[in-house]
Scaffold this active site. Structure first.
Site, PDB file in Angstrom:
ATOM      1  N   LYS A  96       0.875  -1.161   0.000  1.00 34.19           N
ATOM      2  CA  LYS A  96       0.000   0.000   0.000  1.00 34.19           C
ATOM      3  C   LYS A  96       0.911   1.209   0.000  1.00 34.19           C
ATOM      4  O   LYS A  96       1.673   1.429   0.943  1.00 34.19           O
ATOM      5  CB  LYS A  96      -0.894   0.001   1.244  1.00 34.19           C
ATOM      6  CG  LYS A  96      -1.779   1.235   1.308  1.00 34.19           C
ATOM      7  CD  LYS A  96      -2.519   1.385   2.623  1.00 34.19           C
ATOM      8  CE  LYS A  96      -2.845   2.857   2.817  1.00 34.19           C
ATOM      9  NZ  LYS A  96      -3.416   3.141   4.124  1.00 34.19           N
ATOM     10  N   GLY A 185     -10.290   8.169   6.302  1.00 37.88           N
ATOM     11  CA  GLY A 185     -11.315   9.164   6.603  1.00 37.88           C
ATOM     12  C   GLY A 185     -12.645   8.597   7.053  1.00 37.88           C
ATOM     13  O   GLY A 185     -13.544   9.346   7.425  1.00 37.88           O
TER      14      GLY A 185
END
Lengths: 257, 352
Positions: A96, A185
């Site tokens: 990632k 988020g």
């Protein structure tokens, strides 16, 4: 079933491994939610001399796929070095990719991200780039060799949900065949369900579970919401409209005035 | 405040066959070993302590501890046993060493991270909410800097190095023996029972044990006076400042999944100094007196354990709660030593 570089997880929740009260509670959250992929950040200092070995062993013992990440890297060089170290530690080509461009919002440096993605893809990595909802950047990342895109919902750790649902919907429509994961988020299961209803293939989150009062229960709540959101997307939801549309027919009803 | 050990307990002597008090060997004179020694001596045992270092704490991670006796603040991230067992700590330390300060803990956040205060308050209890005036009344030097805070008035702190020295004096005064520079292993020690309190070094016997690196700074500032530990909340890097004598302030501590004990990173240094500076800019003029690095011993659940392997009982895994949990773990270890039939809390039996 979405395929992430050939891997087709049943669970569309990807869980981060940082900030839990203990590794044991992290393991509870993974088990409770049926998560099949966890992401682990690698501090370079912990990689040197394998000083972080004990924690990595605990992560490996979870028995799920590990997606190492380059969290906290601010430059292409740093991210590439960290990715190479992660490949050695975890024995996986998955990475990632985070290249942070701004410290207050932790928003990606998309220019550096594209460059790092190109270097790592050429080096045999399978890159999951943490990006924004910008479709031009998304296209460049695909050109660089990425086969998955991970746009943010909101700044990392902010728990704000989807700041730009319009942009995320556009991105989904623009890349119909590409696995898309909303990364960062997310604060509530409803945020995750929203993203899944837009047609996203998965959700990557950490803080919302790790810092919940009961991380395992919250992980399960996310797993349920993500499944519900996915089912809703596949079931083809109705369009919203301005006026009431009675669910029973009014034609033929007696006029009583 | 519930302090279950506030009453002095009646001496409870377990006699061996020959009618002598039970003889306990202890390995490690960090905070855990010393607390066990003191507790066992209080309860009538004979104690011999073996420490590889030259003085108490020299090679222990407790040397670098914050020394906060803050069970309710720790409840923000720690599990219930830490809060409950930690509530014994301040009273125990006051009975055994000088210098325990019970001025509470102040929890603050910069205005942009105000939501962290709300979150911290939701996770914890035993605090009162303060506004800017309330903060200034407690800590005049922080007047005008913070608009909202939490005050945990029942908590305390101590200076770990003074406490380790005080506790080793207490052990000697109570008739305990301490052999410094001793590399004795459990098998070498002629005693009825051995308490292994070696911290991370006990990984040879406790494979579940891992190191969690912590870095700290000691700063000296003559411009600032604080009366209690201040925790500065931040979404990523919550840190604290603990005042000590002579204008010293301990700034701690990072939490890194690593067993490294050798070096501080520039990033950690930046975070620690940034926290101090955010608390008060006069720290910008402070002298950096010391940089400390060590690794805390922790089990996967980050909770302490008694691990019984035959006549050896390991007391380990106190993680970031060495001074907070040593009193309770010493009490539980003494229960296990003095009454072998008992099954104290936190005890794990392992085939020897």
């Amino acid at each position: 079933m979405a395929s992430f570089y050939g891997f087709e997880p049943k669970s569309r929740l990807f869980l981060g491994t940082a900030q839990y009260p203990s590794p044991a509670i992290l393991a509870d959250a993974v088990r409770a939610s049926g998560v099949e992929v966890v992401t682990v950040s690698l501090r370079r200092e912990a990689g040197e001399g394998a000083a972080g070995q004990a924690f990595w062993s605990l992560v490996k013992e979870l028995g799920v796929r590990v997606l190492p990440n380059t969290a906290g890297c601010h430059s292409v060089k740093e991210a590439v070095t960290t990715a190479q170290m992660a490949r050695e530690v975890f024995g996986t080509n998955w990475i990632k990719l985070e290249v942070i461009g701004e410290d207050d919002t932790l928003q990606p440096d998309v220019v550096g991200l594209i460059e790092a993605a190109r270097i790592l893809s050429a080096d045999g990595f399978e890159v999951f780039p943490y990006t924004t909802e910008d479709i031009v950047v998304g296209g460049r990342l695909l050109d660089a060799g990425c086969e998955v895109l991970m746009p943010w919902g909101a700044p990392i750790g902010s728990g704000r949900g989807l700041n730009n649902p319009y942009g995320l919907r556009t991105m989904r429509q623009h890349f119909p065949g590409i696995p898309l994961v909303v990364d960062a988020g997310i604060g509530l299961p409803s945020h995750a369900a929203h993203a899944m209803e837009l047609g996203y293939d998965g959700i990557l989150l950490n803080t919302a579970v790790a810092r919940a009062g009961d991380p395992a229960l919250m992980a399960r709540a996310f797993a349920s919401a993500i499944e519900a959101g996915r089912q809703a997307f596949e079931a083809q939801p109705i369009e919203a409209r301005d006026m009431a549309a009675p669910s029973t027919p009014v034609m033929g009803k007696a006029f009583l005035s | 405040m519930s302090d279950s050990s506030a009453q002095p307990r009646p001496p409870q002597r377990l006699k061996t066959g020959a009618g002598k008090p039970v003889h306990v060997g202890i390995i490690g004179a960090g905070v855990v070993g010393l607390a066990c020694a003191a507790e066992l001596l209080d309860r009538g045992a004979t104690v011999t302590l073996h420490e590889r270092g030259a003085f108490a704490g020299e090679r222990a991670c407790s040397w670098f501890a914050g020394g906060m006796l803050a069970p309710w603040c720790e409840g923000e991230s720690a599990e219930e046993p830490v809060i409950r067992l930690g509530a014994e700590a301040a009273g125990w330390w006051q009975r055994h060493v000088d210098g325990v300060v019970r001025n509470g803990t102040l929890v603050l956040a910069p205005s942009r991270d105000r939501s962290e205060i709300r979150r911290f308050g939701q996770r914890t209890s035993h605090f009162i909410e303060l506004d800017g005036e309330g903060i200034a009344a407690l800590e005049p030097d922080l007047a005008g800097r913070f608009g909202k805070g939490l005050f945990f008035d029942g908590e305390g702190h101590l200076d770990p190095r003074r406490a380790l020295a005080g506790l080793s004096q207490h052990v000697l005064a109570a008739g305990g023996e301490i052999h410094f520079g001793s590399e004795a292993r459990a098998a070498d020690i002629a005693a009825d029972i051995v308490l292994d309190c070696r911290g991370l070094s006990a990984r040879d016997a406790l494979p579940d044990l891992r190191g969690v690196k912590g870095e700290m700074l000691l700063l000296r500032s003559r411009d600032l006076t604080l009366s209690r530990p201040i925790r500065l909340l931040h979404p990523r890097i919550p840190l604290y400042v603990v005042p000590r004598a002579d204008g010293l302030f301990m700034v701690g501590a990072t939490m890194i999944e690593s067993a490294d004990r050798s070096r501080i990173s520039a990033r950690s240094m930046l975070e620690l100094l940034g926290a101090a500076y955010a608390l008060h800019p006069s720290f910008g003029e402070a002298e950096v007196v010391e940089i400390g690095v060590d690794a805390r011993p922790a089990f996967p659940d980050n909770l302490p354990r008694l691990t019984r392997q035959g006549r050896v009982i390991h007391v380990n895994g106190l993680y970031r709660h060495g001074f907070l949990l040593s009193p309770a773990m010493a009490r539980l270890a003494a229960d296990a030593v003095l009454d072998p039939a008992s099954i104290p809390e936190m005890l794990h039996d392992v085939a020897a």
